[in-house]
Design a protein around this motif. Structure first.
Motif, PDB file in Angstrom:
ATOM      1  N   GLY A 124       3.360   5.420 -43.784  1.00  0.00           N
ATOM      2  CA  GLY A 124       4.120   6.575 -43.306  1.00  0.00           C
ATOM      3  C   GLY A 124       4.964   7.184 -44.404  1.00  0.00           C
ATOM      4  O   GLY A 124       4.998   8.408 -44.589  1.00  0.00           O
ATOM      5  N   ILE A 125       5.639   6.308 -45.174  1.00  0.00           N
ATOM      6  CA  ILE A 125       6.502   6.802 -46.245  1.00  0.00           C
ATOM      7  C   ILE A 125       5.686   7.557 -47.286  1.00  0.00           C
ATOM      8  O   ILE A 125       6.082   8.621 -47.765  1.00  0.00           O
ATOM      9  CB  ILE A 125       7.276   5.625 -46.892  1.00  0.00           C
ATOM     10  CG1 ILE A 125       8.355   5.147 -45.934  1.00  0.00           C
ATOM     11  CG2 ILE A 125       7.898   6.055 -48.216  1.00  0.00           C
ATOM     12  CD1 ILE A 125       9.008   3.853 -46.346  1.00  0.00           C
ATOM     13  N   GLN A 126       4.476   7.035 -47.565  1.00  0.00           N
ATOM     14  CA  GLN A 126       3.630   7.709 -48.557  1.00  0.00           C
ATOM     15  C   GLN A 126       3.246   9.104 -48.086  1.00  0.00           C
ATOM     16  O   GLN A 126       3.325  10.073 -48.837  1.00  0.00           O
ATOM     17  CB  GLN A 126       2.373   6.883 -48.809  1.00  0.00           C
ATOM     18  CG  GLN A 126       2.594   5.856 -49.883  1.00  0.00           C
ATOM     19  CD  GLN A 126       1.314   5.144 -50.250  1.00  0.00           C
ATOM     20  OE1 GLN A 126       0.379   5.118 -49.477  1.00  0.00           O
ATOM     21  NE2 GLN A 126       1.303   4.568 -51.427  1.00  0.00           N
ATOM     22  N   VAL A 127       2.860   9.187 -46.804  1.00  0.00           N
ATOM     23  CA  VAL A 127       2.498  10.489 -46.249  1.00  0.00           C
ATOM     24  C   VAL A 127       3.691  11.432 -46.329  1.00  0.00           C
ATOM     25  O   VAL A 127       3.594  12.571 -46.774  1.00  0.00           O
ATOM     26  CB  VAL A 127       2.022  10.322 -44.792  1.00  0.00           C
ATOM     27  CG1 VAL A 127       1.832  11.681 -44.135  1.00  0.00           C
ATOM     28  CG2 VAL A 127       0.727   9.532 -44.764  1.00  0.00           C
ATOM     29  N   LEU A 128       4.859  10.863 -45.926  1.00  0.00           N
ATOM     30  CA  LEU A 128       6.079  11.673 -45.935  1.00  0.00           C
ATOM     31  C   LEU A 128       6.383  12.198 -47.330  1.00  0.00           C
ATOM     32  O   LEU A 128       6.698  13.371 -47.529  1.00  0.00           O
ATOM     33  CB  LEU A 128       7.250  10.811 -45.477  1.00  0.00           C
ATOM     34  CG  LEU A 128       7.757  11.084 -44.067  1.00  0.00           C
ATOM     35  CD1 LEU A 128       8.829  10.082 -43.718  1.00  0.00           C
ATOM     36  CD2 LEU A 128       8.288  12.502 -43.963  1.00  0.00           C
ATOM     37  N   LEU A 129       6.259  11.267 -48.314  1.00  0.00           N
ATOM     38  CA  LEU A 129       6.565  11.651 -49.688  1.00  0.00           C
ATOM     39  C   LEU A 129       5.632  12.755 -50.156  1.00  0.00           C
ATOM     40  O   LEU A 129       6.049  13.695 -50.827  1.00  0.00           O
ATOM     41  CB  LEU A 129       6.429  10.439 -50.618  1.00  0.00           C
ATOM     42  CG  LEU A 129       7.610   9.488 -50.608  1.00  0.00           C
ATOM     43  CD1 LEU A 129       7.333   8.305 -51.514  1.00  0.00           C
ATOM     44  CD2 LEU A 129       8.874  10.207 -51.062  1.00  0.00           C
ATOM     45  N   GLN A 130       4.369  12.626 -49.759  1.00  0.00           N
ATOM     46  CA  GLN A 130       3.406  13.641 -50.175  1.00  0.00           C
ATOM     47  C   GLN A 130       3.765  14.987 -49.574  1.00  0.00           C
ATOM     48  O   GLN A 130       3.709  16.008 -50.248  1.00  0.00           O
ATOM     49  CB  GLN A 130       2.004  13.235 -49.751  1.00  0.00           C
ATOM     50  CG  GLN A 130       1.266  12.572 -50.895  1.00  0.00           C
ATOM     51  CD  GLN A 130      -0.028  11.954 -50.467  1.00  0.00           C
ATOM     52  OE1 GLN A 130      -0.466  12.136 -49.336  1.00  0.00           O
ATOM     53  NE2 GLN A 130      -0.629  11.215 -51.370  1.00  0.00           N
TER      54      GLN A 130
END
Lengths: 303, 421
Positions: free
Chosen positions: B39-45
């Protein structure tokens, strides 16, 4: 009755011989003391007897056979540095340690409760070890040592770090186990304790057994020509006196060895003539401490 | 190998650990943690692009301006308001406009200025002016629209049909197909990539946690001095075996719990999964994975227990455990590198290398159909390594467990192996 024979146990660490051909006998139904200063090799000897260390050479014989796992199961062992799983509950750890000794839960649970009752810990059986006071933790440790009904008790410096109440408790345990005919082996550097409790001893110094046998026999052997006195006054005139072989000051008493047994009366006369107030005069008496010092030399590890 | 004393130790481990808060917590937390990381990776992207970039698009000529306007104002980004654009025509001299808008750029009223010269109709080269001229994520958002506009304009001058132009506008779309021994050639989705991440990550984190927990338990036993009491009843081998097996059983159960959703997904048709997310894994892979995990557990828990036995406090043990962490971490990164090239030669070698094989082979298998012979060879290697290190670990454990005080040097530890204890 000969219970346990220790034959020429030897252990070397990094080229240093910690125990050198230690041999002694532990009779059944006796309290046996392994006596020596710190670092003399007591713990290493006991660990070899328990097979915690594998000896370089030598063996331990019980009923004519070399000891194995059966022996481990029949021993209650209390190491010098004691410990329990801090997060486990009192009853759980007692049952676990008994299970390691081959006892089934249902066989020892009742006894565990009875012992907890005896040591006033019954209401703490579901407490975690870390929630108990240090004194109570020690009590749990004692219970774990005797719960599986061992034939032998091996205690390494049992009185180190105990408060007076637990010291007495442990003494009671030792004496009642002795009455039940079990053999108790303990190591100590406290000569007074050993003197009061043991019937048999072995003295170890620098890894070697320097003396072993029955306490009374050893004492009477060393007590000849020996006088233990308490006094007030000045006894310096005895130094270099022709009848005196040696004078040792032990603080609360003084040991004097005369050259031959018949000179003891002469010694008493000398003291009276020189206005020394004699408070205690024990002829043919010697303390374990005195024997140890005369054999192993003076040292400061006798505290 | 397993007698009543070992069994008693195993039972204690199970009782103490299974009911512990840490176990329950970890069992629930790891899946959450994994979803959290994704989730954090998606958010960061999502967050990495400007929220609402505001662009000024300057064309050299009116012709270009017109098609760009058409293209941008009809694009999804502008319609949805995630990108706002304004247009201008500069003629030959862009410098004047730049000077005029420089303050807006500096105070970030404008994200950037895109200059599309007439020459771009020949070479597709345009310019971008901004305080942050390397905004790749923004470029990726505006490139299709500009490209389309230029393509339209270029081909409208040649007599081509709308269909031809449509073809030219389209980017290449690659669909991967997995070739296996099975007769059917299947369309490949993201499912197997997800499987690669999922299984590698689970393996990595579970091994490190299991090892760490074992090590701490051994240090605690040593530190609290209960170990000498235990040794008066059981041999160090019995204790160590009990500890390793107890921990392995617990961790295996935990892994099975974590994998149960995956097992349900691939073995039933209860859930409709979009084809592109379907994993080509089957139950036998899961079984292989669990068996491999068991071997990995016994191997690494043994090593961690030995490290725990060397040191008598958690801080020293932590520094001593670094080589072990690398032994797990490096294969983990090799496994992850498979995502860009499942045929990577490094990964292939690593999948037969002692220790690394335990982590890289299951990762390879999640992406490729590895020949059975290779799987078998790596399996034999792993079991052999496990059997070989067991006595060594046992020796270090036996000597170390009773040594307290000074922190031992590694050279001393090597010497322990020769001791008769």
């Amino acid at each position: 009755m000969l219970a346990l024979e220790v034959i020429e146990l030897t252990k070397t660490f990094n080229g240093i011989t910690a125990v050198d051909k230690a041999s002694f006998n532990v009779p059944g139904g006796s309290v046996f003391g392994l006596i020596g200063r710190n670092g003399a090799g007591k713990t290493t000897t006991l660990r070899m007897m328990m097979n915690i260390y594998i000896p370089d050479s030598g063996k331990v014989i019980l009923h004519g056979k070399e000891v194995g796992q059966d022996f481990k199961d029949s021993v209650g062992y209390l190491p010098e540095e004691r410990g329990l799983y801090k997060k486990m509950k009192v009853m759980d750890i007692l049952l676990f340690l008994a299970e390691l000794k081959g006892k089934k839960k249902k066989d020892v649970e009742k006894k565990a409760l009875a012992l907890l009752e005896k040591f006033e810990l019954a209401n703490r059986k579901d407490s975690k070890i870390e929630e108990l006071s240090k004194g109570n933790q020690q009590k749990v440790q004692f219970i774990s040592t005797i719960l599986h009904d061992p034939e032998f008790l091996i205690f390494d410096e049992p009185f180190a770090g105990l408060d007076p109440i637990n010291t007495n408790l442990l003494k009671e345990i030792i004496l009642s186990m002795k009455d039940e005919g079990k053999a108790i082996i303990f190591s100590t550097h406290l000569m007074d304790f050993a003197e009061r409790m043991c019937d048999h001893i072995a003295m170890i110094d620098q890894g070697k057994i320097i003396l072993s046998g029955e306490m009374d026999e050893i004492k009477s052997r060393y007590a000849k020509s020996n006088v233990s006195i308490n006094y007030e006054g000045d006894i310096s005139f005895l130094k270099n006196h022709p009848i005196i072989e040696r004078i040792e000051n032990f603080g609360n008493s003084t040991g004097i060895k005369v050259k031959s047994p018949e000179q003891i009366q002469e010694l008493l006369k000398l003291l009276v003539q020189n206005n020394v107030t004699v408070k205690k005069f024990n002829a043919n008496e010697i303390s374990l401490h005195e024997i140890f010092v005369s054999l192993a030399g003076k040292e400061n590890g006798n505290d | 190998m397993i007698n009543r004393r070992t069994l008693a130790v195993i039972k204690r481990e199970l009782k103490v650990r299974l009911l512990s808060k840490t176990f329950i917590f970890m069992t629930l937390l790891i899946p959450l943690f994994m979803f959290g990381i994704i989730g954090i990776q998606v958010l960061l992207q999502v967050a990495s692009g400007d929220e609402h970039p505001h662009l000024l698009i300057i064309s050299e000529s009116e012709t270009i301006d017109k098609v760009l306007k058409d293209e941008f104002l009809n694009s999804r980004e502008v319609r949805e308001g995630s990108l706002s654009v304004q247009f201008d025509i500069a003629g030959k001299d862009i410098q004047e406009k730049l000077i005029m808008h420089k303050p807006d750029l500096l105070n970030e009223k404008l994200t950037g200025i895109v200059y599309v010269p007439d020459s771009s109709l020949d070479n597709k080269e345009i310019r971008y002016y901004s305080t942050n001229p390397n905004n790749v994520s923004l470029f990726n958002r505006i490139k299709p629209a500009i490209n389309n506009a230029l393509v339209d304009l270029y081909f409208s001058r040649k007599s081509l049909s709308l269909k031809d132009i449509e073809f030219a506008r389209n980017d290449v779309d690659i669909t991967g197909f997995r070739v296996t021994k099975a007769e059917k050639i299947q369309e490949e989705g993201y499912g197997n990539l997800i499987a690669l991440f999922l299984f590698s990550f689970l393996l990595y984190i579970a091994l490190i946690f299991a090892g760490q927990m074992t090590m701490n338990a051994v240090v605690e036993e040593k530190n609290s001095r209960i170990v000498e009491v235990l040794l008066s009843s059981a041999s160090s081998r019995e204790l160590m075996t009990g500890k390793i097996f107890g921990t392995a059983i617990i961790e295996l159960a935990q892994m099975a719990i974590w994998l149960s959703p995956v097992i349900i997904l691939i073995s039933t048709a209860w859930f409709a999964i979009p084809t592109e997310f379907i994993m080509t894994l089957n139950l036998s892979y899961i079984l292989y994975f669990l068996l491999n995990y068991l071997i990995a557990l016994i191997t690494f828990i043994g090593l961690y227990a030995a490290v725990g036995a060397i040191f008598d406090n958690p801080q020293d043990a932590q520094s001593g455990v670094l080589p072990l962490i690398l032994l797990i971490m490096i294969p983990f990164f090799i496994a992850l590198s498979l995502q860009s090239n499942p045929q990577s030669p490094v990964a292939k070698v690593a999948s037969f290398f002692p220790f690394a094989s335990l982590i890289v082979m299951p990762a390879r298998m999640s992406l490729l159909e590895v020949p059975f012979m290779q799987v078998l060879i790596s399996f034999v290697i792993n079991v052999t390594v496990m059997l070989l290190i067991f006595p060594l670990v046992g020796k270090i454990y036996r000597v170390g467990i009773l040594i307290t005080g000074k922190k031992p040097k590694w050279s001393e530890v090597i010497r322990w192996l020769k001791y008769k204890y």
